[in-house]
Write a protein that holds these residues in place. Sequence first.
Motif, PDB file in Angstrom:
ATOM      1  N   ALA A 171       0.793  -1.527   0.021  1.00 36.88           N
ATOM      2  CA  ALA A 171       0.210  -0.177  -0.281  1.00 36.88           C
ATOM      3  C   ALA A 171       0.869   1.651   0.396  1.00 36.88           C
ATOM      4  N   LEU A 172       1.815   1.566   1.097  1.00 38.00           N
ATOM      5  CA  LEU A 172       2.952   2.745   1.236  1.00 38.00           C
ATOM      6  C   LEU A 172       3.384   2.859  -0.791  1.00 38.00           C
ATOM      7  N   THR A 173       3.946   2.172  -1.315  1.00 35.27           N
ATOM      8  CA  THR A 173       4.662   2.273  -2.091  1.00 35.27           C
ATOM      9  C   THR A 173       3.256   2.580  -3.410  1.00 35.27           C
ATOM     10  N   ALA A 174       2.232   1.334  -3.300  1.00 38.00           N
ATOM     11  CA  ALA A 174       1.016   1.802  -4.874  1.00 38.00           C
ATOM     12  C   ALA A 174       0.794   3.253  -4.198  1.00 38.00           C
ATOM     13  N   ALA A 175       0.922   4.247  -3.146  1.00 40.08           N
ATOM     14  CA  ALA A 175      -0.025   5.511  -2.620  1.00 40.08           C
ATOM     15  C   ALA A 175       1.536   5.859  -3.726  1.00 40.08           C
ATOM     16  N   ASN A 176       2.551   5.832  -3.051  1.00 37.78           N
ATOM     17  CA  ASN A 176       3.295   6.861  -3.995  1.00 37.78           C
ATOM     18  C   ASN A 176       3.376   7.085  -5.612  1.00 37.78           C
ATOM     19  N   GLU A 177       3.641   5.454  -5.905  1.00 33.46           N
ATOM     20  CA  GLU A 177       3.782   5.189  -7.273  1.00 33.46           C
ATOM     21  C   GLU A 177       2.537   5.903  -7.510  1.00 33.46           C
ATOM     22  N   LEU A 178       1.067   5.567  -6.889  1.00 30.40           N
ATOM     23  CA  LEU A 178      -0.421   6.377  -8.296  1.00 30.40           C
ATOM     24  C   LEU A 178      -0.722   6.974  -7.113  1.00 30.40           C
ATOM     25  N   GLY A 179      -0.290   7.957  -6.570  1.00 29.62           N
ATOM     26  CA  GLY A 179      -0.890   9.158  -6.023  1.00 29.62           C
ATOM     27  C   GLY A 179      -1.270  10.474  -7.453  1.00 29.62           C
ATOM     28  N   PRO A 180      -0.072  10.615  -8.017  1.00 27.21           N
ATOM     29  CA  PRO A 180       0.238  11.310  -9.297  1.00 27.21           C
ATOM     30  C   PRO A 180      -0.935  11.346 -10.354  1.00 27.21           C
ATOM     31  N   ASP A 181      -1.720   9.749  -9.831  1.00 23.25           N
ATOM     32  CA  ASP A 181      -2.731   9.438 -10.771  1.00 23.25           C
ATOM     33  C   ASP A 181      -3.787  10.240 -10.438  1.00 23.25           C
ATOM     34  N   GLY A 182      -3.828  10.356  -8.529  1.00 24.29           N
ATOM     35  CA  GLY A 182      -5.476  10.382  -8.329  1.00 24.29           C
ATOM     36  C   GLY A 182      -5.790   9.449  -7.050  1.00 24.29           C
ATOM     37  N   ILE A 183      -5.268   8.653  -7.490  1.00 28.35           N
ATOM     38  CA  ILE A 183      -5.379   6.996  -6.576  1.00 28.35           C
ATOM     39  C   ILE A 183      -4.466   7.256  -5.671  1.00 28.35           C
ATOM     40  N   ARG A 184      -5.552   7.173  -4.989  1.00 29.16           N
ATOM     41  CA  ARG A 184      -5.385   6.250  -3.346  1.00 29.16           C
ATOM     42  C   ARG A 184      -5.352   5.216  -2.617  1.00 29.16           C
ATOM     43  N   VAL A 185      -4.356   4.756  -2.005  1.00 24.82           N
ATOM     44  CA  VAL A 185      -3.990   3.423  -1.131  1.00 24.82           C
ATOM     45  C   VAL A 185      -3.803   3.327  -0.026  1.00 24.82           C
ATOM     46  N   ASN A 186      -4.958   2.889   1.006  1.00 25.47           N
ATOM     47  CA  ASN A 186      -4.670   2.682   2.589  1.00 25.47           C
ATOM     48  C   ASN A 186      -5.545   1.259   2.164  1.00 25.47           C
ATOM     49  N   THR A 187      -4.672   1.149   3.536  1.00 25.95           N
ATOM     50  CA  THR A 187      -4.920  -0.026   4.524  1.00 25.95           C
ATOM     51  C   THR A 187      -5.762   0.294   5.628  1.00 25.95           C
ATOM     52  N   ILE A 188      -6.601  -1.005   5.531  1.00 28.83           N
ATOM     53  CA  ILE A 188      -7.000  -0.754   7.492  1.00 28.83           C
ATOM     54  C   ILE A 188      -7.317  -2.083   8.058  1.00 28.83           C
ATOM     55  N   HIS A 189      -7.351  -1.662   9.554  1.00 24.30           N
ATOM     56  CA  HIS A 189      -6.811  -3.600  10.513  1.00 24.30           C
ATOM     57  C   HIS A 189      -7.566  -3.136  11.482  1.00 24.30           C
ATOM     58  N   PRO A 190      -9.312  -4.368  10.471  1.00 25.25           N
ATOM     59  CA  PRO A 190      -9.592  -4.215  12.465  1.00 25.25           C
ATOM     60  C   PRO A 190      -9.182  -4.866  13.159  1.00 25.25           C
ATOM     61  N   SER A 191      -8.895  -5.276  14.495  1.00 20.53           N
ATOM     62  CA  SER A 191      -9.010  -6.364  15.569  1.00 20.53           C
ATOM     63  C   SER A 191      -9.617  -7.806  15.012  1.00 20.53           C
ATOM     64  N   GLY A 192     -10.110  -8.295  15.985  1.00 18.79           N
ATOM     65  CA  GLY A 192     -10.709  -9.751  15.792  1.00 18.79           C
ATOM     66  C   GLY A 192     -12.272  -9.462  15.372  1.00 18.79           C
ATOM     67  N   VAL A 193     -13.119  -9.543  14.068  1.00 19.96           N
ATOM     68  CA  VAL A 193     -14.077  -9.122  13.814  1.00 19.96           C
ATOM     69  C   VAL A 193     -14.952 -10.620  13.695  1.00 19.96           C
ATOM     70  N   ASP A 194     -16.070 -10.010  14.278  1.00 14.19           N
ATOM     71  CA  ASP A 194     -17.283 -11.506  14.792  1.00 14.19           C
ATOM     72  C   ASP A 194     -17.283 -12.710  13.830  1.00 14.19           C
ATOM     73  N   SER A 195     -16.463 -13.147  13.298  1.00 15.24           N
ATOM     74  CA  SER A 195     -17.332 -14.062  12.238  1.00 15.24           C
ATOM     75  C   SER A 195     -16.419 -15.391  11.819  1.00 15.24           C
ATOM     76  N   PRO A 196     -16.657 -16.514  10.841  1.00  8.62           N
ATOM     77  CA  PRO A 196     -17.161 -17.375  11.209  1.00  8.62           C
ATOM     78  C   PRO A 196     -14.830 -18.015  11.333  1.00  8.62           C
ATOM     79  N   MET A 197     -14.284 -16.619  10.240  1.00 11.89           N
ATOM     80  CA  MET A 197     -12.914 -17.485   9.670  1.00 11.89           C
ATOM     81  C   MET A 197     -12.004 -17.153  11.097  1.00 11.89           C
ATOM     82  N   PHE A 198     -12.382 -15.605  11.693  1.00 10.68           N
ATOM     83  CA  PHE A 198     -11.831 -15.801  13.221  1.00 10.68           C
ATOM     84  C   PHE A 198     -12.051 -16.477  14.027  1.00 10.68           C
TER      85      PHE A 198
END
Length: 293
Positions: free
Chosen positions: A210-237
């Motif tokens: 994400a950090l690399t893509a944010a730098n490379e794609l920023g000039p084209d107006g493309i934003r890149v971010n990560t979200i970091h959930p804790s344990g989401v109450d789901s079967p996988m968790f």
Amino acid sequence: MAGMNTPGTPGIGVEPLNTPRLQRNPTGYFRVPLATHRLANKIAFITGGGGKIGVETAARLIREGANVTLMDISFEALEQALVSLKDAIYTGEIATSRILTVVGDASKEEDVVAAVERTLKMFKRIDIAFLNAGVSYPATPLLETAEDRYDEVMGINVKSAFLGLKHVGKAMKVLGNGGSIILTSSIAGLRGTPGLSVYSASKFALRGLALTAANELGPDGIRVNTIHPSGVDSPMFREAWSEEKLEELKAGMPLGRFAQTHDVSSVVAFLGHEDSKFITGSFLKIDGGCISF
């Protein structure tokens, strides 16, 4: 107070008091009505679209006016998603006019290319990408973790995000309208997680992408971010931990509960909207306060 404008003096981002469409509330700030369909005419591309988080996020984006493509490896999951998402469309439109489902493996380049092309063919654009495909596994000590497990987890969690970034990024660049790409990482991508060494490694890797893509794609107006959930109450968790460990984890949550899918979908909707237009290369914790640094 430093940084505040005196009454009647417009400053950066502040409209004059005589602007007809604004009302001044008792605190001195302006109250501007928000659009009820803030994502109207936006197109969202979601991998892992048949999973609990994918479906909840699709519903949130649809309610805010967006059309969506759901990509998932499971035909059955997509069929169920389409049925449940009909309730999110309250305008009387046919569900298949707002929702495209694509069966495919997000870790295979040809499948990702095909899904992006089908999205462009139907909706003509992509404005938001939620790269959410992922897999976990029951907690296993590092010294007992098999090589096959490493290949599986890195191949899905990291490769799918790489391919999504590559091909959605290309499409957004060609279209020239900018866009927002959100990668689902985890709090395991911010700290060591005993028992989930490979999972943690894969989620840390998403930050580098994400950090690399944010730098490379920023000039084209493309934003890149990560979200970091804790344990989401789901079967996988829940499959990843014993009941005793789940109780221990919950006890460490300052807000006293695990995350729900709507806690995630609301953040994705924010990152897809212009309200977050100056946020890129960032990581947003959705963790109930369990990580403090």
